[in-house]
Structures are given as C-alpha cells and as structure tokens.
Design an enzyme around this catalytic site. Structure first.
Site, PDB file in Angstrom:
ATOM      1  N   LYS A  75       0.853  -1.201   0.000  1.00 12.72           N
ATOM      2  CA  LYS A  75       0.000   0.000   0.000  1.00 12.72           C
ATOM      3  C   LYS A  75       0.882   1.243   0.000  1.00 12.72           C
ATOM      4  O   LYS A  75       1.908   1.273   0.688  1.00 12.72           O
ATOM      5  CB  LYS A  75      -0.911  -0.030   1.227  1.00 12.72           C
ATOM      6  N   SER A 132      -9.786   1.877   2.754  1.00  9.25           N
ATOM      7  CA  SER A 132      -8.889   2.621   1.896  1.00  9.25           C
ATOM      8  C   SER A 132      -7.848   1.757   1.184  1.00  9.25           C
ATOM      9  O   SER A 132      -7.230   2.222   0.223  1.00  9.25           O
ATOM     10  CB  SER A 132      -8.157   3.704   2.701  1.00  9.25           C
ATOM     11  N   SER A 147      -9.894  -0.442   6.984  1.00 10.03           N
ATOM     12  CA  SER A 147      -9.333  -0.358   5.634  1.00 10.03           C
ATOM     13  C   SER A 147      -8.674  -1.611   5.086  1.00 10.03           C
ATOM     14  O   SER A 147      -8.356  -1.657   3.901  1.00 10.03           O
ATOM     15  CB  SER A 147      -8.334   0.788   5.554  1.00 10.03           C
TER      16      SER A 147
HETATM   17  N1  GLN Z   1     -13.211   4.428   6.210  1.00  8.47           N
HETATM   18  C1  GLN Z   1     -12.507   4.828   7.377  1.00  8.47           C
HETATM   19  C2  GLN Z   1     -12.010   6.246   7.239  1.00  8.47           C
HETATM   20  O1  GLN Z   1     -12.268   6.818   6.256  1.00  8.47           O
HETATM   21  C3  GLN Z   1     -11.383   3.881   7.675  1.00  8.47           C
HETATM   22  C4  GLN Z   1     -10.184   4.109   6.862  1.00  8.47           C
HETATM   23  C5  GLN Z   1      -9.004   3.313   7.304  1.00  8.47           C
HETATM   24  O2  GLN Z   1      -9.117   2.287   7.987  1.00  8.47           O
HETATM   25  N2  GLN Z   1      -7.841   3.803   6.955  1.00  8.47           N
HETATM   26  O3  GLN Z   1     -11.399   6.801   8.091  1.00  8.47           O
END
Ligand code: GLN
Length: 486
Positions: free
Chosen positions: A79, A154, A178
C-alpha cells in the site's frame, strides 16, 4: 496458467522446490499487471526494473540456500502509505506526488528479510481517508469482480491487486476497517492485527492510535504466514509490543470444537443488507456444524463507535498532517507571497477535499472550548467500547459478524454523501477503537455476483482464535477466483 493464481504459500513451495524461479514469478505478476491495470488501476507505481533486479538477487540467495522461508521469491504489493527506500510513496495524494523516502517501513523490511519481492505500490484513498479508494489523487481503483463498482477502501488497490492476481499477496493498513472492508468487497482475506503487533515505523500516519499494518491474501494460511513474517517488536515504534508468541501458523487447524463464538444482535439489525445477512448466517451454520458453540448477545454502544472514531481519527490526522507544509516533502505551490502564503497555498492545492474535511474537523474538536465537548467525550466513549468488548471476551473466544453492511457500491455513489459513507464503517471501526484483531474471510456472493465477507474479531493478542475459526470455515469452500483474473 499464471503463477499468480496460486496462493503465496503454494508459490513459495514451488520456488523452494526449484520448480519455478522468483524471476518467473515476478514476470507473471508484471504480465498480469500489464494486462489488467489499465482497467482496474490497482497500482500507483510498478517498478518493473527494480522488481526484476530484486527477484534475480533473491533467486540467487534461494539457490545458495541462504533464503528458505515460505515467502522467499514471492511477489508482494505494498500500500502506498508505507515508505519504501528510493521508491515513490505518495499516500495517493498530490502533496506527496514526488516523495521518495530515504528508508523502508519496518514491516516491509521484515518481508524483504523473508525474501518477498516488492512489485510496486498500490492505490488507496488519499492518506487512507475513505472507504472506496475514490479519494485517490490518481483516480479510483475498480473492483475486479465488476469494474462499475468500487473495491472498497482505503486499501482498495491492495485488495483489488490480490483479487485480480496482479501480485501474490499485499500489505494494507487498517485505521477503521481499511483492510477488512475492501477485502470483503474484493473477495479476499484480510487480517488487521492487534494494535502494537506490527511496527508502524515507516507507515505514514493517519490516526496513530488506531493504525495497524496487516496482510491481504487469497486465504487464511497466507495471512497467518505473512503476519508471522511482518510482526516484530520494534524499538523504533514506541507502541510496538513484545508479543508472547509470533507463531501464528500454529493456529491453522481445522478444529473449532468447543470454540465459543458470540454473535452481536446489534450487527444484524436494520441497515444490514438482506443478502449479506443471508450469507453470513449460512457461514455461522458451517462453524456450528463443526462444533463451535454459537450464542447471540448484546454488544451495546456500537451506535457510538462511528462518531467517536471520526472525532479521534480526525483529531490525530489534523496533527499528523501538519508536517506536509511544502517545505520538507512533496508538492510546493509555484507562486506565493511569503512563507505563510506558501504553506497555505501548498496545502490548499496539495490536499483533496476529504483530507481537508478531516483536518478541519480534527482542528475543530481539538480547539480549546470544544476539546472537552467532543474530543474528551470521544475518548471516554472509546474506553467504554473497550470495556464492552472485555465483557464479551470473558464469555466468547471470537465475535462473528459482517465486515460491511452491503456489498461493493457503484463508483460515484458514495462521495456525494460523506456521512452515509462513514456509516458504512459500522462493523469495523469499534475493533480499532478497542485495539483488537479482526479478519475478513470471503463467504459467498450476492445476486449481483459481488463478494460478501464475514468478519471474525478476537481479544487482544488472541489472533490464534480468529485464525483458527477462519481457517476451519475456509475448509468448507474453495477459493473463488474473480473472473477477470483468469
Ligand atoms: N473508512 C474509514 C475512514 O475513512 C477507515 C479508513 C481506514 O481504515 N484507513 O477513516
């Protein structure tokens, strides 16, 4: 048949046996990325030359008997929020469009020590803020099961790259879901370890008290094997913990007899899509037939998890992202009038709308006057959520539920209503607030042919319990390759 259709452990075995080389494996990964990535956009960077050079070097060390582990020679995608020395690391943000770190994240170094070879860096929501990978500066990633749909986020690029078989496995990061939510949307297996298990050194921070790196793979065996490679006590990360055991593969046993599984009633109420519910309930039956003891219970406070999370994560983000100022890293505006104006313009032009929204929200809840009313209250809520889980884990070894309320939405459906998008994190977020480990395993498809994921949550440092339950469930089915990969 591409070598990328194998699991990482299967491929590692072939390489160890000398049936195929690390270079051949990497060539297959690169060929698949070339064939598919114009459509799916899983990668921000594929460094073909470096990947082949590295594969060659690793192959020599395998041949010399210096590298013998299960992941030696296996291609991995990282990532794009994990630093990789000399390789572009953008967080899918314009503000880091040209950032090449001078060091490598500890988790990635650990993988390299195990002989895995980095193919490139995967697309993500900008600074890991989002649930669809649509907030990326480099355009959205598409779901390999159906390119009209999002891959989740994400870590959408990592999950889609595994599903599309453009790598053997990938690393993601999970601040509020995410790893687990996009794994669910892409039909792959993703594990978020207990906070402190994997070093965050070199992971570009979003919400530091919640962020954790974890594996995204085709199956549970791969996840346990990769976790074993990346987990370590790291003095460079003050929140890194010395775990009692780093043997995660010992839990790969098809045996859940007597395992106590709690099913929160609150996870199956309004808001859960009927088809998702059906698949999850079918999965519970499998575990029950194998001898697990299932029981419903009330996990209260779930409704407060989303507001508490978005306050805490945004507060931490607003502080963490202060370092991107046009001086030290990445993008600097062209025309400016003095230092202050340079900061302002660089940040205004460098960050996208979702990141700006979080910085503003975070600065607001931390401001004097509002700190007590919002931030402090959110911290108290977080403590209560942890207590609710502690009570549950006094009775159960594993908590079972969905990873997300729906299957993957269509592209363009989510960003117009951020609050609605935030609500989609309902089942994953409290796990981060309580620092717990969680795993998503594919458990079927909906009528549109999109994957559904089951989430198994464990108590802190009890990864073994969720790995065991996930593995036993997985034995009842074979891995569903997504049609695009073939
Ligand atoms: N969807 C969540 C956010 O927007 C989680 C994102 C994540 O785990 N990085 O913060």
């Amino acid at each position: 048949m591409s070598l990328m259709s194998l699991t990482a452990v299967e491929l590692g075995k072939k390489i160890a046996a000398g049936e195929v080389s690390a270079v051949e494996a990497m060539k297959d990964a690169l060929a698949q990325a070339k064939r598919l990535d114009d459509t799916y956009n899983c990668y921000v960077t594929v460094d073909e030359e470096a990947a082949l050079r590295e594969a060659e070097a690793v192959q020599q060390r395998i041949a010399a008997g210096e590298l013998t582990g299960p992941l030696a020679g296996v291609p991995v995608a990282i990532k794009d929020n994990m630093c990789t020395e000399g390789m572009l690391t953008t967080c899918s943000s314009k503000i880091l469009y040209n950032f090449k770190p001078t060091y490598t994240a500890e988790a990635v170094l650990n993988l390299k020590k195990a002989g895995a070879v980095v193919i490139g860096k995967t697309n993500m929501d900008e600074f890991a803020m989002g649930s669809t990978t649509e907030t990326s500066f480099f355009g959205p990633t598409k779901n390999p099961w159906n390119p009209e749909h999002v891959p989740g986020g994400s870590s959408g690029g990592s999950c889609a790259a595994v599903a599309a078989e453009e790598c053997s496995f990938a690393l993601g990061s999970d601040t509020g879901g995410s790893i687990r939510q996009p794994s669910s949307f892409c039909g792959v297996t993703g594990l978020k370890p207990t906070y402190g298990t994997v070093s965050r050194y070199g992971l570009i921070a979003y919400g530091s008290s919640l962020d954790q790196i974890g594996p995204i793979c085709k199956d549970v065996t791969d996840c346990a094997t990769v976790l074993e490679a990346i987990a370590s006590h790291d003095p460079k990360d003050s929140t890194s913990v010395h775990c009692e055991s780093y043997d995660f593969t010992a839990a790969l046993r098809d045996d859940v007899k007597g395992l106590r599984i709690g099913i929160p009633r609150d996870y199956f109420g309004d808001g859960l899509d009927a088809e998702v519910k059906e698949q999850i309930l079918k999965a519970t039956k499998v575990l029950e037939e194998k001898g697990a003891i299932l029981e419903e219970f009330d996990l209260s406070l779930v409704e407060y998890a989303i507001p508490a999370y978005y306050i805490i994560a945004s507060a931490e983000a607003s502080s963490n992202l202060a370092r991107f100022d046009g001086v030290k890293y990445g993008y600097r505006t062209r025309d400016y009038n003095g230092l202050h104006n340079m900061y302002k313009k660089s940040r205004s032009e460098g960050f996208g709308p979702e990141v700006k929204r979080r910085i503003m929200l975070g600065s607001f809840v931390l401001s004097s006057g509002y700190y007590d009313a919002y931030y402090l209250k959110a911290l108290k809520t977080k403590a209560l959520i942890k207590q609710a889980f502690d009570r549950a884990f006094a009775k159960y070894d594993v908590i079972l539920g969905p990873a997300a309320p729906t299957t993957a939405p269509k592209l363009g459906e989510s960003l117009s209503d951020p609050i609605k998008m935030y609500l989609g994190d309902i089942y994953t977020i409290s796990v981060n607030l309580a620092g717990l480990p969680g795993i998503t395993v594919p458990c079927g498809l909906d009528s549109k042919g999109l994957p559904v994921g089951m989430q198994l949550i464990g108590d802190c440092f009890k990864e073994a319990n969720i790995i065991r339950a996930a593995y036993a469930f997985e034995q009842s089915r074979s891995y569903a390759h997504c049609p695009a990969a073939e």
